[in-house]
Scaffold this active site. Structure first.
Site, PDB file in Angstrom:
ATOM      1  N   TYR A 188      -4.412  -5.160  -2.931  1.00 29.79           N
ATOM      2  CA  TYR A 188      -3.800  -3.718  -1.955  1.00 29.79           C
ATOM      3  C   TYR A 188      -3.632  -3.147  -3.363  1.00 29.79           C
ATOM      4  O   TYR A 188      -4.248  -1.909  -3.025  1.00 29.79           O
ATOM      5  CB  TYR A 188      -2.905  -4.563  -1.608  1.00 29.79           C
ATOM      6  CG  TYR A 188      -2.730  -3.551  -0.564  1.00 29.79           C
ATOM      7  CD1 TYR A 188      -2.176  -2.564   0.391  1.00 29.79           C
ATOM      8  CD2 TYR A 188      -1.064  -3.923  -1.203  1.00 29.79           C
ATOM      9  CE1 TYR A 188      -1.605  -1.593   1.410  1.00 29.79           C
ATOM     10  CE2 TYR A 188       0.206  -2.010  -0.226  1.00 29.79           C
ATOM     11  CZ  TYR A 188      -0.309  -1.454   0.451  1.00 29.79           C
ATOM     12  OH  TYR A 188       0.397  -0.623   0.461  1.00 29.79           O
ATOM     13  N   GLY A 189      -2.528  -3.896  -4.438  1.00 31.08           N
ATOM     14  CA  GLY A 189      -1.791  -2.816  -4.750  1.00 31.08           C
ATOM     15  C   GLY A 189      -2.505  -2.798  -5.926  1.00 31.08           C
ATOM     16  O   GLY A 189      -2.546  -0.713  -6.756  1.00 31.08           O
TER      17      GLY A 189
END
Length: 325
Positions: free
Chosen positions: A151-152
């Site tokens: 996600y990051g």
């Protein structure tokens, strides 16, 4: 009248931003895909206060597949808040959804804004781009970006996309939000789950020992920074948006227990992969450029979150009683 596009308008931050814009007499075209990451009923409830408001139009559309230029045409600003959230679900097979909803959707929003001559796009990045910073607090142009989750990574890649489109003449402002909380939080988020557990007498799943800390940002402060980023004369490419209230999860649990008047039942689990130990934001740039100062203290913010959950549960109980009658 100023015209805005708000993607993710039925989500947590997006619904609060839309409400703020409408209160200040903006015309808002809200776009949301109503993805199944969490229940549609929660998103419909987020819209309830303004769905029929003058100046608001809702379009249900997938940003990664729909024709966007007709939607963006004539907009004074695009607030791009839509994304696939969550760290843990981004590992494994779930990553395909993150590339679709974060990378592809963001690139297409930038393309549409560029093609239609939109003056500015304010978009949601995340503190997750920093990962576990060696020397907090994190500073935009100093702290390395080393995400610890897929996600990051998608948010970091969106920052690279923004730099490319900015070089092509599109004015973009990215906001690295730090642990936004408050009313309308997603049902999977720790703060809401803790409030639900306290009020319902159910166990709260605690990952790790509770010593992990976060820079908590109330949603009203996040919205204020977002609006200021749209109105600033010469904004920077990216800003940290943190509430300045760093606390451990154990401290949050203790505060909410005090506010609720009852002890939490903790269901302990190992630390989840992708989770970071600490987040802390240096917000000097946002304060200087945007004139932004967070105003909601952590205890007051936690109280607002708890009371919202209490009200939501009461309404659900009334609805259940009405259906049973």
């Amino acid at each position: 009248m100023t015209r805005a596009i708000v993607t993710g308008c039925a989500g947590f931050i997006g619904s609060h931003l839309t409400e703020r814009l409408l209160a200040e007499r903006w015309e808002v075209l809200g776009v949301d895909a109503f993805t199944p990451y969490y229940g549609r009923a929660d998103k419909e409830a987020n819209l309830a206060g303004f769905r029929d408001a003058p100046g608001f139009t809702l379009v249900e559309a997938d940003l990664a597949a729909s024709e966007l230029e007709p939607l963006v045409q004539g907009a004074d600003v695009v607030f791009h808040l839509a994304a696939q959230p969550g760290v843990r679900a981004s590992f494994g097979e779930g990553f395909a959804q993150y590339t679709h909803d974060n990378l592809i959707a963001t690139q297409r929003v930038f393309e549409a804004a560029k093609a239609t001559g939109c003056p500015r796009v304010v978009w949601a990045s995340s503190s997750s781009v920093y990962g576990d910073a060696a020397e907090p607090p994190c500073r935009e142009d100093v702290t390395p970006t080393r995400p610890r989750s897929p996600y990051g990574m998608t948010k970091r890649a969106c920052e690279d996309l923004a730099a490319i489109y900015a070089g092509d003449g599109l004015e973009l402002v990215g906001l690295r939000y730090f642990t936004v909380y408050g009313p309308r939080q997603r049902p999977d988020m720790a703060m809401r789950r803790l409030c639900e557990a306290l009020l319902g007498g159910t166990p709260f799943p605690l990952y790790g020992d509770g010593s992990q800390s976060r820079d908590f940002t109330h949603v009203s402060d996040a919205v204020d920074a977002t609006l200021r980023a749209a109105l600033a004369e010469a904004p920077a490419p990216v800003y940290n948006i943190g509430g300045g209230h760093e606390a451990t999860l154990a401290e949050v649990i203790t505060t909410l227990e005090d506010l609720a008047g009852r002890a939490a039942v903790l269901d302990r689990h190992p630390v989840q992969r992708g989770d970071v130990r600490r987040t802390s934001a240096d917000t000097a740039r946002a304060r200087a450029d945007l004139g932004w100062t967070p105003s909601v203290g952590l205890r007051d913010g936690l109280f607002s979150a708890l009371e919202w959950v209490r009200e939501t549960r009461a309404l659900a109980a009334l609805d259940a009683t009405a259906l049973a009658a």
